[in-house]
Write an enzyme that holds these catalytic residues in place. Structure first.
Site, PDB file in Angstrom:
ATOM      1  N   THR A   1       0.820  -1.216   0.000  1.00  0.00           N
ATOM      2  CA  THR A   1       0.000   0.000   0.000  1.00  0.00           C
ATOM      3  C   THR A   1       0.856   1.270   0.000  1.00  0.00           C
ATOM      4  O   THR A   1       2.012   1.247   0.452  1.00  0.00           O
ATOM      5  CB  THR A   1      -0.908  -0.001   1.259  1.00  0.00           C
ATOM      6  OG1 THR A   1      -1.307   1.322   1.563  1.00  0.00           O
ATOM      7  CG2 THR A   1      -0.194  -0.536   2.488  1.00  0.00           C
TER       8      THR A   1
ATOM      9  N   TYR B   1      -1.665  -0.542  10.875  1.00  0.00           N
ATOM     10  CA  TYR B   1      -1.888  -1.005   9.494  1.00  0.00           C
ATOM     11  C   TYR B   1      -0.631  -0.791   8.652  1.00  0.00           C
ATOM     12  O   TYR B   1      -0.181  -1.701   7.936  1.00  0.00           O
ATOM     13  CB  TYR B   1      -3.083  -0.260   8.883  1.00  0.00           C
ATOM     14  CG  TYR B   1      -3.357  -0.607   7.435  1.00  0.00           C
ATOM     15  CD1 TYR B   1      -3.906  -1.837   7.091  1.00  0.00           C
ATOM     16  CD2 TYR B   1      -3.064   0.297   6.402  1.00  0.00           C
ATOM     17  CE1 TYR B   1      -4.152  -2.161   5.750  1.00  0.00           C
ATOM     18  CE2 TYR B   1      -3.313  -0.018   5.076  1.00  0.00           C
ATOM     19  CZ  TYR B   1      -3.853  -1.241   4.752  1.00  0.00           C
ATOM     20  OH  TYR B   1      -4.092  -1.571   3.435  1.00  0.00           O
TER      21      TYR B   1
END
Ligand SMILES: NC(=O)c1ccc[n+]([C@@H]2O[C@H](COP(=O)([O-])OP(=O)(O)OC[C@H]3O[C@@H](n4cnc5c(N)ncnc54)[C@H](O)[C@@H]3O)[C@@H](O)[C@H]2O)c1
Length: 336
Positions: free
Chosen positions: A126, A166
């Protein structure tokens, strides 16, 4: 016939990859633990009716993973798109986030190393691995912020800075993936994604902002947005991620061991306000967003330089944002 295993195959990206590769004539097996709160059963039905096989596997559990990969022979590619995807949830439950994203990816890499060292392995990373980027100058315009100097966006060489549980769990998975190419000479690749949107994306407030806002405006509902709305991201329509994975596999000798940004790039950047303008125009509905304070870790601008993908795997996005949003809206109207 080539055999591809999609990890997280009933999720948004996973179900689209599964149907895509099935339609190209591959033998496709989707594995998932079916824990996504929305759309899981619908996507499972959809992939199964396309001829994709399904196996229930929880990637946190080494025994599940080991059993599956020991018994499944001659796999050509493992496409890993399973994850705990929500930033807020990662802060509330960092252990769960770690177990799915970091340990789960590690378990898959171990299965690859032990049972399928010939297979291509693509991990989905990501843009969050590039952190807060506090020192990059940005300029404010009427409806958006933009980088002052970074014309093409953040390149893969930008320093890593894992922000939030995350960011840490996805960053660990990203780095393990690259290291398994170095240390074990495996065909592993980390695809660093920006925002992905498209059909079969059952989104919610905390994940999938383009699809979530499209759904809210199309159904004439009010919804929360965070901050002034001038935050900018690049977005990629889901069929383009399917083609990116295809290009990685066919160019694996160039791609192995590499982190590659796979996203919309500058020409597919959007601010929240710009998206709402487009949605108002094509739906005829007045958007009803309620402004909330900006989220703590929200960045003003984050988009990716995708030139390495063009150079290494001869890939670039084909669906412009306006067309992608029209397609998403069409699917959303059927869904709501
Ligand atoms: N969608 C985006 O905008 C975006 C942006 C950047 C990165 N990514 C990354 O792309 C990947 C795919 O995202 P998505 O939008 O399709 O997410 P999604 O939530 O739609 O799909 C994830 C899937 O993983 C499955 N899963 C979760 N925990 C599991 C476990 N322990 N074992 C097996 N399966 C499990 C879920 O049930 C779900 O089907 C993720 O790695 C995500 O971090 C997505």
């Amino acid at each position: 016939m080539k055999k591809y295993v999609i990890i997280g195959g009933t999720g948004f990206v996973g179900s689209n990859l599964a149907c895509h590769f099935k339609s190209k004539g591959m033998d496709v097996i989707a594995i998932d633990n079916l824990t996504k709160a929305v759309g899981t059963q619908e996507n499972k039905k959809r992939i199964e009716s396309a001829g994709v096989k399904f196996a229930h596997v929880d990637i946190r559990n080494w025994h599940d993973v080991e059993y599956f990969f020991r018994n499944e022979k001659e796999i050509d590619a493992i496409l890993h798109v399973a994850a705990q995807v929500a930033f807020k949830k990662s802060v509330e439950n960092p252990r769960l986030d770690f177990e799915i994203n970091a340990l789960g990816t590690f378990n898959l890499l171990e299965a690859l190393r032990i049972y399928h060292p010939q297979a291509v392995f693509i991990n989905t990373s990501t843009n969050q691995v590039y952190g807060e980027q506090k020192l990059i100058p940005v300029i404010e315009y009427e409806k958006r912020f933009d980088y002052a100097d970074l014309k093409y966006g953040l390149p893969e060489s930008f320093p890593l800075d894992f922000l939030s549980p995350y960011g840490c769990s996805k960053g660990a998975a990203d780095q393990y993936t690259l290291d398994y190419a170095r240390v074990y000479n495996l065909k592993t690749v980390s695809a660093r994604l920006g925002g992905i949107y498209g059909d079969w994306q059952y989104s919610y407030e905390d994940h999938g902002w383009v699809a979530y806002m499209t759904q809210m405006v199309a159904s004439n509902k009010s919804f929360n947005r965070f901050g002034h709305g001038k935050q900018v991201r690049d977005v990629l329509y889901v069929s383009d991620i399917c083609s990116a994975f295809e290009h990685i596999i066919t160019h694996i000798e160039n791609a192995r061991g590499e982190a590659i940004n796979i996203s919309g790039g500058y020409s597919n950047t959007l601010s929240v306000l710009e998206l709402l303008d487009i949605l108002e125009k094509i739906t005829g509905n007045k958007e009803k967003s309620i402004e909330n304070p900006m989220r703590k870790a929200d960045k003003l601008v984050a988009y990716l330089d995708i030139r390495k993908a063009k150079k290494l795997i001869d890939w670039e996005p084909l669906v412009p944002k306006e067309e992608g949003i029209e397609r998403l809206l069409k699917w959303t109207k059927q869904y709501i």
